[in-house]
Enzyme design. Structure first.
Site, PDB file in Angstrom:
ATOM      1  N   GLU A  71      18.817 -10.903 -28.679  1.00  0.00           N
ATOM      2  CA  GLU A  71      18.540 -10.453 -27.318  1.00  0.00           C
ATOM      3  C   GLU A  71      17.910 -11.545 -26.461  1.00  0.00           C
ATOM      4  OE1 GLU A  71      19.753  -8.019 -26.142  1.00  0.00           O
ATOM      5  OE2 GLU A  71      19.782  -6.292 -27.484  1.00  0.00           O
ATOM      6  N   HIS A  89      10.532  -5.849 -26.192  1.00  0.00           N
ATOM      7  CA  HIS A  89      11.679  -4.933 -26.276  1.00  0.00           C
ATOM      8  C   HIS A  89      11.566  -4.127 -27.561  1.00  0.00           C
ATOM      9  CE1 HIS A  89      15.558  -3.220 -26.875  1.00  0.00           C
ATOM     10  NE2 HIS A  89      15.962  -4.142 -27.730  1.00  0.00           N
ATOM     11  N   HIS A  91      12.644  -0.208 -29.796  1.00  0.00           N
ATOM     12  CA  HIS A  91      13.541   0.928 -29.975  1.00  0.00           C
ATOM     13  C   HIS A  91      12.707   2.177 -30.248  1.00  0.00           C
ATOM     14  CE1 HIS A  91      17.184  -1.777 -31.336  1.00  0.00           C
ATOM     15  NE2 HIS A  91      16.715  -2.093 -30.134  1.00  0.00           N
ATOM     16  N   HIS A 151      19.814   2.636 -26.226  1.00  0.00           N
ATOM     17  CA  HIS A 151      19.311   1.416 -26.865  1.00  0.00           C
ATOM     18  C   HIS A 151      17.794   1.433 -27.055  1.00  0.00           C
ATOM     19  CE1 HIS A 151      19.849  -3.261 -27.075  1.00  0.00           C
ATOM     20  NE2 HIS A 151      18.835  -2.854 -27.833  1.00  0.00           N
TER      21      HIS A 151
END
Length: 211
Positions: A71, A89, A91, A151
Site C-alpha cells: 500500500e 491504515h 482493517h 477494505h
C-alpha cells in the site's frame, strides 16, 4: 525513539487493539523527502526497526532489505496532497463494516469534527494499485480520515501518535454508528449543531476565580 522504532511500537498497539489481523494493515512516517514504512508480508507485532524499509517520496527504495508495504503507493499519494507526516491504515472490524455497507460515515458524535466531519468511503479498487491510491487521495481531501470500500480505514496526522489516535477515534465512531443501528436509527448531527460545537471550542467558558 527513531521513526522505525515508532513504526514497531504503534504496529504492536494496532495488533493489541484488534485493529489489524495477520499481516494486514500498514503504517508510515515521513521525515523530509524520506518515508519509513512497514514492510510487506510481516505481521505488525513482529516488526523490528531494521525490517522497516525507507523510500523516497517518489517511491524508490532507499534503505532496507525487505520490500515496502504493497500500500506504499497509497501512502505516497496522501503525502503528496496533504500535510500529513504520518499515516495509519488498518482493517478494523467496525470500520470495515461501515466501509462495506455505506458511502460515508455521518457525524453521529461531535468528535467526528476531529476527523473533518463526515468521513467519506473511497471507491473500491484492488489493493496496492494506482487506482486505489487515487480514490483514497480524493476521499481524504479536507479530511483527517477516510474509509476504503470493502477494505478498511486510513488516517493521517502530524505525528504517528496523532495518526494512531485518529484511527482509534475512527473505529470508535464506526462502532457507535453500527451499534446504534441495532437499536434504532442513529441521529445525525446537523451542520448547525456542528458549527455550534466549533464555536464553543473557540470560545470556552471562563469560570471566575473564587475570592
Amino acid at each position: 525513539m527513531s521513526l522505525r522504532e515508532q513504526l514497531c511500537d504503534y504496529g504492536r498497539r494496532a495488533v493489541e487493539l484488534g485493529l489489524v489481523i495477520g499481516t494486514s494493515g500498514n503504517l508510515s512516517v515521513r521525515e523530509g523527502e524520506l518515508v519509513a514504512v512497514t514492510p510487506s508480508g510481516v505481521a505488525l507485532d513482529r516488526l523490528t526497526p531494521e525490517m522497516c524499509p525507507v523510500v523516497d517520496v517518489e517511491g524508490h527504495l532507499v534503505e532496507g532489505e525487505l520490500q515496502p508495504s504493497s500500500e506504499t503507493p497509497m501512502h505516497l499519494a496522501v503525502y503528496q496532497t496533504t500535510d500529513a507526516q504520518a499515516i495509519v491504515h488498518t482493517h478494523s472490524v467496525f470500520g470495515t463494516v461501515v466501509a462495506t455497507t455505506m458511502t460515508e460515515l455521518p457525524p453521529v458524535h461531535y468528535n467526528a469534527l476531529l476527523l473533518g466531519g463526515t468521513v467519506r468511503v473511497a471507491a473500491y479498487a484492488t489493493y496496492g494499485t494506482p487506482e486505489l491510491a487515487a480514490n483514497v487521495r480524493a476521499a481524504m481531501e479536507g479530511k483527517r480520515a477516510a474509509l476504503m470500500a470493502n477494505h478498511g480505514g486510513v488516517t493521517i496526522g502530524a505525528t504517528l501518535e496523532e495518526a494512531f489516535e485518529s484511527t482509534r477515534l475512527l473505529e470508535w465512531l464506526c462502532e457507535v454508528y453500527v451499534r446504534g443501528l441495532s437499536v434504532g436509527k442513529p441521529a445525525i448531527l446537523t451542520d448547525e449543531q456542528l458549527n455550534a460545537v466549533i464555536e464553543r471550542a473557540l470560545n470556552p467558558p471562563v469560570f471566575p476565580r473564587r475570592l
